[in-house]
Each structure stands twice: as C-alpha cells, then as structure tokens.
Design a protein around this motif. Structure first.
Motif, short mmCIF file in Angstrom:
data_model
loop_
_atom_site.label_atom_id
_atom_site.label_comp_id
_atom_site.label_asym_id
_atom_site.label_seq_id
_atom_site.Cartn_x
_atom_site.Cartn_y
_atom_site.Cartn_z
N ALA A 99 -37.51 105.26 39.20
CA ALA A 99 -36.06 105.13 39.29
C ALA A 99 -35.34 105.63 38.04
O ALA A 99 -34.26 106.19 38.12
CB ALA A 99 -35.68 103.68 39.57
N GLU A 100 -35.96 105.42 36.87
CA GLU A 100 -35.29 105.78 35.61
C GLU A 100 -36.29 106.42 34.65
O GLU A 100 -37.47 106.07 34.66
CB GLU A 100 -34.69 104.53 34.94
N PRO A 101 -35.82 107.34 33.80
CA PRO A 101 -36.72 107.91 32.79
C PRO A 101 -37.21 106.84 31.82
O PRO A 101 -36.46 105.92 31.46
CB PRO A 101 -35.84 108.93 32.07
N ALA A 102 -38.47 106.94 31.43
CA ALA A 102 -39.03 106.03 30.43
C ALA A 102 -39.06 106.75 29.08
O ALA A 102 -39.62 107.83 28.96
CB ALA A 102 -40.44 105.60 30.84
N TRP A 103 -38.44 106.12 28.09
CA TRP A 103 -38.40 106.69 26.74
C TRP A 103 -39.27 105.86 25.80
O TRP A 103 -39.36 104.64 25.95
CB TRP A 103 -36.97 106.69 26.19
N PRO A 104 -39.91 106.50 24.82
CA PRO A 104 -40.70 105.72 23.86
C PRO A 104 -39.80 104.88 22.97
O PRO A 104 -38.65 105.25 22.70
CB PRO A 104 -41.43 106.80 23.05
N GLU A 105 -40.31 103.77 22.52
CA GLU A 105 -39.54 102.87 21.66
C GLU A 105 -40.21 102.74 20.30
O GLU A 105 -41.44 102.82 20.19
CB GLU A 105 -39.40 101.49 22.32
N GLY A 106 -39.41 102.53 19.30
CA GLY A 106 -39.92 102.22 17.97
C GLY A 106 -40.55 103.38 17.22
O GLY A 106 -41.41 103.16 16.36
N VAL A 107 -40.17 104.62 17.54
CA VAL A 107 -40.70 105.77 16.80
C VAL A 107 -39.90 105.92 15.50
O VAL A 107 -38.70 106.17 15.53
CB VAL A 107 -40.62 107.06 17.63
N GLU A 108 -40.56 105.79 14.39
CA GLU A 108 -39.89 105.82 13.09
C GLU A 108 -39.19 107.16 12.84
O GLU A 108 -39.76 108.22 13.06
CB GLU A 108 -40.91 105.57 11.98
N GLY A 109 -37.94 107.09 12.40
CA GLY A 109 -37.20 108.28 12.00
C GLY A 109 -36.60 109.09 13.12
O GLY A 109 -35.94 110.11 12.87
N MET A 110 -36.78 108.66 14.37
CA MET A 110 -36.31 109.46 15.50
C MET A 110 -34.78 109.62 15.48
O MET A 110 -34.25 110.66 15.89
CB MET A 110 -36.76 108.84 16.81
N GLU A 111 -34.09 108.59 15.00
CA GLU A 111 -32.62 108.65 14.98
C GLU A 111 -32.11 109.71 14.01
O GLU A 111 -30.97 110.17 14.14
CB GLU A 111 -32.03 107.28 14.63
N GLY A 112 -32.93 110.14 13.06
CA GLY A 112 -32.50 111.15 12.10
C GLY A 112 -32.84 112.57 12.50
O GLY A 112 -32.45 113.52 11.80
N TYR A 113 -33.55 112.72 13.61
CA TYR A 113 -33.93 114.07 14.07
C TYR A 113 -32.69 114.80 14.58
O TYR A 113 -31.92 114.27 15.38
CB TYR A 113 -34.99 113.95 15.16
N ARG A 114 -32.50 116.04 14.16
CA ARG A 114 -31.29 116.79 14.49
C ARG A 114 -31.53 117.92 15.50
O ARG A 114 -30.60 118.61 15.89
CB ARG A 114 -30.66 117.37 13.22
#
Length: 436
Positions: free
Chosen positions: A174-189
């Motif tokens: 029903a919905e895409p599954a995304w990985p959780e808790g990957v360090e630094g992912m929020e800073g990837y541009r």
C-alpha cells in the motif's frame, strides 16, 4: 435512508451512508434492498473480490482512494516493468488474458487487463474515497467506515458507511517503505527517491547512482540505469537467491509449482539451486551470497521472494553494475560511506526498499491484523477471514495467485451469509461472527 443506530438495527439488511453533518444519503450505495458491504480497493485484490461477489449475485460498494482503477500499477511502477511470472499465474478469477498477450506481459498490458476486468464485471469504484478509519460497532453489529472525499478541495467532505461485511483489500504494497535511522541522510543534497517514483533512466544518463536494495525491483532499476548510460551501484546487505527466470525454456516458477506436487520442498529447492548454478554460475563470486535455506523454503517462512534474473546478473559480472555493501552513513552533501569503510559520491540515491501495509493506520481492530506489520496474524491459507464480518484479500505473500484464492473464498463465504440474510436476518449475524 436511516441515520440512527436504532433505525439501523430495525433494518439490518439495508445499506446506510451517513454524511458527517448527519444527513442521510441514498444515492451512493445502490439499491436499498442490498445488505451493506464495503471493499476498499487499491488494485487487483479488490477488483477480484468485487467481481467474485458479483458473480455470486452479491453487489458491493467499492472504495478507491485514487482517481482510477489500478493506480499503483499505472502510476507507481517503472516503465520497463514486466510481470516476472507467466501470465497464466497472474490471471484474476474468471478472466484469462486476451489472446495474443505475451507470456510475460508488460506494465501497460497488465493495466489494460485490469481495466478490462473491471468493465467486464461492472465493477465501478467510488473514486477519490480515502478511508480514514474503520471500526466495528458491536452495539449494532455493523462496521463503521469513514471515508474522505479526496477531490473535495480544501473542505473535504467525510462520509460514514455502515456495513455488515468489510473486506480489507489494500494489500501488501500500500505504501513505500523507507529506511529509518540512517546517519547523515538529512544532509544529503543529491536526488533521493523511492522506486515508486522512478520511471526510467533517461534523467540519470552520465550520473553516479546508488540503488539501495537488491530484490527484483532493485535489480531491474539497476539494469535500466545501466542501459540508459548511468553508472549504477547496488547495495546488497543480505544474502539472497538469484534464479534464472526460465530453466530449459520453462518458467522457473511454473516448474517449481509442478515439482511441488510430487516432491518435498527441500528436494525442489535442491533442484532449483542445481540448475541455477549451472545456468548462472556461482553468484557469491560477484557479491551475491546465497542463504543456507532454499529459495522456496525462504519464501514460505519469511515471505522474501527470490530474484528472477532478466539480465542484471550479466551486467554485474561485467562490472557495469557495481555491488556495494550496506550503508554506514551519509557524509557531506553527496557522500556515502559503506560498512567496509570506503566512501563514494553519488548524484542520486534510489531506495528499492519495498512496500508495506497501511492497515494499522486506519483499521481500529486488535485481533485479526497485526499492528506490527499490518498483515493478518494467521498465515496463509487461514489469513482471509476474521471475526464480525472482517476479511482480508491480498495479504498472502503469494502474489496474484494468492489474491485469486482470497477473492474466491471471501465471495463464497459472504454469498452464503447473503443467502441466509434473506431467509433470516439474525442467522446472517450469527454466521458472520465466526473466526478464521
């Protein structure tokens, strides 16, 4: 159309739609002589169930959150997608594929098949109706299903449906599954997407792309990227089985199903692995180690599907698709560090991390469905029926064959209760209270 609990109990065989402002409506649920029942349909599972019900003389109200039939296949799949199994294993009940359809239909052919299936059986979903909540009301013995009109603009209208039977047909994906808790992912541009948004490799030509996941989708997307001039790297975290799609010109899946009629599953696994090594070679040499448990045993025990190779392995052997270990962390604006310590820069990261059930987000029920993974607690073949008129279609981990099994069983069970309802309303309530 009755609008109170007391009135509903007095007329248990009539469908009821309650708008949230309290006004009743008799224009959306069909004929008032029909017992109420809802099917929330995102794709093949709901279509098959509704068609099987109709073939037994039982009408249904179909709720679809998107604006078309089979929206996931139409809008959330990549262009090169082709069914991994021969069409004979992907047919819905009572309707073979049209003459001339290839053995492995492409995406557009399968979507056309689903469109034709809906037309042939007169399944007309109520489109744009997203189910927000569903719960069983023991006081009246009915399910209350609240749906939001997604096409209603800023002030979307909510409608409450009251039904004796509820078929949950949202399925496993029903919905895409995304990985959780990957360090630094929020800073990837760089560009980040899920395979549900991937269409083709044109926009990635000449770019360095990391595909996270090595199942059938991860392999196919990596192959498509490579064929379109991108430099593809594929993350392989776990051991996996890669099998040829065909063995001696016979579908590997079809051969497996035939052999399982006569041989134990371990013996069939041994034969599949023997032929796979003969045809594909030793996959561990290329960073794809096999599990100790066989492919069919793994599918049965964990639901993890073996990869059916359609060309990606050849690209891996030639080095055109690079196999890399699990991600340790994202570094800087474009960097990725892997668990073996090496680091690379990527222009884009595509997550081929699968899908998940969304049932826990809207179904208020504790016994039949697990809140951990959104699947029925009981495994196949006992996963299709719960209590109080609750059913599940498309949660078997057995693809479209499992969908057909569920649809036929559900339709037969509801049709029996439907027949009893006309003879004795109280009998129908008793029969819908049984467990799986």
């Amino acid at each position: 159309m009755p609008t109170s609990g007391e009135q509903q109990e007095a007329e248990p065989n009539h469908p009821t739609i309650l708008h949230r402002d309290g006004s009743g409506s008799g224009t959306d649920a069909g004929d008032r002589s029909s017992p109420a029942r809802q099917v929330w349909v995102p794709g093949p599972s709901g279509l098959a169930t509704a068609a099987c019900l109709k073939s037994r003389g039982v009408p249904s109200l179909v709720l679809e959150k998107d604006t078309c039939v089979a929206s996931s296949w139409r809008h959330r799949t990549y262009e090169r997608l082709r069914l991994h199994l021969p069409r004979c294993f992907c047919e819905l009940p009572m309707a073979p594929f049209p003459a001339g359809t290839p053995a492995y239909p492409i995406r557009d052919q399968f979507v056309a098949y689903l469109d034709g299936y809906a037309r042939a059986f007169g399944v007309e979903p109520r489109l744009g109706a997203r189910v927000r909540a569903a719960a069983y009301d023991a006081g009246i013995g009915f399910w209350r299903v609240v749906a939001v009109d997604e096409g209603g603009g800023a002030a979307a209208e909510e409608t409450e449906f009251v039904s004796r039977w509820l078929v949950v047909a949202t399925g496993e994906n029903a919905e895409p599954a995304w990985p959780e808790g990957v360090e630094g992912m929020e800073g990837y541009r760089g560009l980040v997407m899920h395979t549900s948004s991937y269409k083709n490799g044109d926009e990635f030509r000449g770019k360095n792309v990391l595909v996270v996941g090595c199942g059938n989708s991860g392999m196919e997307v990596s192959l498509d990227l490579c064929n379109n001039g991108a430099r593809a790297s594929m993350v392989v975290r776990d051991k996996l089985h890669v099998l040829p799609r065909e063995i001696l010109g016979i579908s590997t899946f079809g051969l497996s199903m035939f052999l399982l009629r006569w041989l134990p599953i371990k013996r069939v696994d041994s034969l599949l692995l023997f032929f796979s090594r003969l045809i594909l070679g030793d996959t561990e040499k290329y960073g794809l180690p096999r599990p100790k448990i066989g492919p069919l045993q793994m599918k049965s025990s964990t639901g993890k599907t073996p990869v059916l190779d359609i060309g990606a392995l050849r690209k891996i052997k030639s080095g055109e698709i690079k196999v890399v270990p699990a991600i340790n962390r994202f570094t800087g604006s474009n960097g990725v560090e892997f668990i073996d310590g090496h680091r690379e820069d990527f222009d884009a990261v595509i997550f081929a991390t699968g899908y998940k059930s969304n049932v826990p987000s809207w179904l208020k029920e504790e016994e039949f469905f697990s809140h951990v993974d959104g699947f029925p607690r009981k495994p196949f073949p006992h996963s299709w029926r719960g209590k109080n008129g609750l059913y599940a279609a498309g949660f078997t981990r057995k693809g479209l064959m499992g969908t057909s099994y569920d649809a036929l069983r559900i339709a037969g069970d509801i049709a029996d209760q439907w027949t009893e309802a006309f003879a004795s309303p109280t009998a129908a309530h008793r029969s819908s209270d049984h467990g799986a």
